[in-house]
Design an enzyme around this catalytic site. Structure first.
Site, PDB file in Angstrom:
ATOM      1  N   TYR A  77      -4.541   2.614   7.759  1.00 14.29           N
ATOM      2  CA  TYR A  77      -5.737   2.052   8.089  1.00 14.29           C
ATOM      3  C   TYR A  77      -6.571   2.742   9.216  1.00 14.29           C
ATOM      4  O   TYR A  77      -6.767   3.903   9.823  1.00 14.29           O
ATOM      5  CB  TYR A  77      -5.567   0.426   8.148  1.00 14.29           C
ATOM      6  CG  TYR A  77      -4.450   0.112   7.342  1.00 14.29           C
ATOM      7  CD1 TYR A  77      -4.424   0.106   5.898  1.00 14.29           C
ATOM      8  CD2 TYR A  77      -3.353  -0.639   7.876  1.00 14.29           C
ATOM      9  CE1 TYR A  77      -3.379  -0.257   5.330  1.00 14.29           C
ATOM     10  CE2 TYR A  77      -2.294  -1.064   7.111  1.00 14.29           C
ATOM     11  CZ  TYR A  77      -2.330  -0.935   5.744  1.00 14.29           C
ATOM     12  OH  TYR A  77      -1.342  -1.210   5.140  1.00 14.29           O
ATOM     13  N   SER A 105       0.923  -1.334   0.041  1.00 14.95           N
ATOM     14  CA  SER A 105       0.006   0.140  -0.017  1.00 14.95           C
ATOM     15  C   SER A 105       0.816   1.236   0.024  1.00 14.95           C
ATOM     16  O   SER A 105       0.233   2.275  -0.068  1.00 14.95           O
ATOM     17  CB  SER A 105      -0.828  -0.065   1.224  1.00 14.95           C
ATOM     18  OG  SER A 105      -2.102  -0.864   0.865  1.00 14.95           O
ATOM     19  N   LYS A 141       0.359   3.247  -2.938  1.00 16.92           N
ATOM     20  CA  LYS A 141      -0.921   4.351  -3.055  1.00 16.92           C
ATOM     21  C   LYS A 141      -0.662   5.709  -3.194  1.00 16.92           C
ATOM     22  O   LYS A 141      -1.307   6.549  -3.351  1.00 16.92           O
ATOM     23  CB  LYS A 141      -1.878   3.836  -1.937  1.00 16.92           C
ATOM     24  CG  LYS A 141      -2.402   2.515  -2.204  1.00 16.92           C
ATOM     25  CD  LYS A 141      -3.277   1.980  -0.915  1.00 16.92           C
ATOM     26  CE  LYS A 141      -3.757   0.596  -1.199  1.00 16.92           C
ATOM     27  NZ  LYS A 141      -4.298   0.033  -0.172  1.00 16.92           N
ATOM     28  N   VAL A 166       0.985  -3.843   3.767  1.00 19.09           N
ATOM     29  CA  VAL A 166       1.097  -5.162   4.715  1.00 19.09           C
ATOM     30  C   VAL A 166       2.194  -5.882   4.361  1.00 19.09           C
ATOM     31  O   VAL A 166       2.430  -6.941   5.032  1.00 19.09           O
ATOM     32  CB  VAL A 166      -0.350  -5.938   4.203  1.00 19.09           C
ATOM     33  CG1 VAL A 166      -1.490  -5.184   4.719  1.00 19.09           C
ATOM     34  CG2 VAL A 166      -0.302  -6.133   2.948  1.00 19.09           C
ATOM     35  N   TYR A 175      -3.813  -2.061  -9.933  1.00 22.92           N
ATOM     36  CA  TYR A 175      -3.701  -2.176  -8.547  1.00 22.92           C
ATOM     37  C   TYR A 175      -2.842  -3.275  -8.086  1.00 22.92           C
ATOM     38  O   TYR A 175      -2.062  -3.118  -7.196  1.00 22.92           O
ATOM     39  CB  TYR A 175      -5.205  -2.237  -7.958  1.00 22.92           C
ATOM     40  CG  TYR A 175      -5.258  -2.141  -6.451  1.00 22.92           C
ATOM     41  CD1 TYR A 175      -4.700  -1.128  -5.871  1.00 22.92           C
ATOM     42  CD2 TYR A 175      -5.342  -3.276  -5.627  1.00 22.92           C
ATOM     43  CE1 TYR A 175      -4.496  -1.315  -4.272  1.00 22.92           C
ATOM     44  CE2 TYR A 175      -5.363  -3.639  -4.437  1.00 22.92           C
ATOM     45  CZ  TYR A 175      -5.077  -2.366  -3.847  1.00 22.92           C
ATOM     46  OH  TYR A 175      -4.885  -2.485  -2.387  1.00 22.92           O
TER      47      TYR A 175
HETATM   48  N1  GLU Z   1      -2.122  -5.566  -1.919  1.00 24.38           N
HETATM   49  C1  GLU Z   1      -2.800  -5.449  -0.511  1.00 24.38           C
HETATM   50  C2  GLU Z   1      -4.154  -5.567  -0.875  1.00 24.38           C
HETATM   51  O1  GLU Z   1      -4.832  -5.192  -1.647  1.00 24.38           O
HETATM   52  C3  GLU Z   1      -2.452  -3.925  -0.265  1.00 24.38           C
HETATM   53  C4  GLU Z   1      -2.948  -3.777   1.266  1.00 24.38           C
HETATM   54  C5  GLU Z   1      -2.157  -3.083   2.247  1.00 24.38           C
HETATM   55  O2  GLU Z   1      -0.811  -3.116   1.948  1.00 24.38           O
HETATM   56  O3  GLU Z   1      -2.433  -2.447   2.843  1.00 24.38           O
HETATM   57  O4  GLU Z   1      -4.865  -6.102   0.138  1.00 24.38           O
END
Ligand code: GLU
Length: 307
Positions: free
Chosen positions: A242, A63, A66, A260, A190
């Site tokens: 999060y 993430s 992002k 993650v 994504y």
């Molecule tokens: N590729 C992970 C997902 O979509 C990213 C989640 C993350 O790193 O928060 O679940």
């Protein structure tokens, strides 16, 4: 400040947390990572990067990508992005679907999964998924000053195969008319952006422009406009971790983004960047030893956006 001593000392401070937490297992390829890995890198204004532990080893940035995709989307479509995604903390897990129904397919923010999927749609715009992936990859390579940055195809494929929840989010958003492009194309962007592999050193270098109002302090490239860099930092501070974004802001007091894969990118405005990596996660999906290392680092340095 002796930055090499700082990263060495912080590594020692958090040795006791090495291997703690749970490695993400819902993406099978991430399960295989050694939970005892622990790396720290600090990048300074002159481009020097100070490393300790496993800071040279590429990991799945997940993430953290992002943040950079958001930058590209804002470059493409400007403020119209905010017609499609909000700017409020979600207070929900990164892959939650519950708010989407009540809020009619407009995700809370661009740093949770549903929001990041909408961001991908805006980067793709009228082009192809492969072009959007090339754009983010080229961006990361250029910012890191390292053409070897690559996507881990094994992780990307694993994410795709295990991507039931992300598929649900994307189709749900699309049902509300909030995706312009075919859902599977958007998802393919994504999954691949999340599977970019970088080391703490590369990532710290790549993000340096966010600490200097959008300008790379080494190459002098104007990567983005200053208001945009500031706003991306604001979103990281409020939404970057999060449903433990508030806790992270309280403990660390710096804009940051967790992934993650166990990485955390942190921006110290006017000074540089810090990247930590340790795959064991807390219950919200943030690296346990990584957050502890950042806490020790701000204790030792006094770094905060609130001084
Ligand atoms: N590729 C992970 C997902 O979509 C990213 C989640 C993350 O790193 O928060 O679940």
């Amino acid at each position: 400040m002796d930055l090499q001593k700082l990263v060495d000392d912080v590594l020692k401070d958090v040795e006791v947390y090495r291997g703690h937490g749970e490695v993400a297992s819902y993406i099978p390829a991430l399960k295989a990572v050694d939970p005892r890995k622990l790396g720290i890198a600090v990048a300074a204004e002159d481009g020097s990067v100070y490393c300790a532990g496993d800071a040279e080893e590429p990991f799945s940035i997940q993430s953290i990508s992002k943040v950079f995709m958001l930058n590209l989307a804002l470059d493409h479509v400007g403020a119209t992005l905010w017609n499609h995604v909000g700017r409020e903390p979600s207070g929900s897990p990164f892959n939650s679907i519950v708010q989407l129904e009540a809020e009619k397919g407009k995700p809370r923010n661009p740093l949770i999964n549903a929001g990041a999927i909408v961001v991908c749609d805006n980067v793709m715009n009228h082009g192809t998924a492969d072009e959007a992936v090339s754009e983010i990859l080229d961006f990361m390579r250029e910012r890191a000053g390292d053409a070897s940055v690559a996507i881990d195809a094994n992780v990307a494929q694993s994410e795709n195969q295990a991507g039931f929840l992300n598929r649900s989010l994307a189709y749900f958003v699309s049902a509300f008319g909030n995706l312009r492009n075919p859902v599977e194309d958007v998802l393919s962007i994504y999954f691949r952006q999340c599977a970019i592999a970088m080391s703490c050193r590369q990532l710290a270098r790549a993000a340096l422009y966010l600490a200097f109002d959008g300008n790379d302090p080494v190459t002098r490239d104007a990567v983005t406009i200053s208001s945009r860099a500031r706003r991306i930092n604001a979103l990281m501070l409020t939404c970057g971790h999060y449903d433990n974004s508030g806790d992270f802001a309280y403990r660390i007091g710096l804009p940051g983004k967790s992934g993650v894969g166990g990485g955390i990118l942190t921006v110290v405005p006017g000074f540089g960047t810090v990247v930590v990596w340790s795959p064991g996660l807390n219950s919200a999906g943030t690296s346990l030893a990584g957050a502890a290392a950042l806490e020790k680092m701000v204790e030792r340095t006094g770094w905060s956006v609130f001084v």
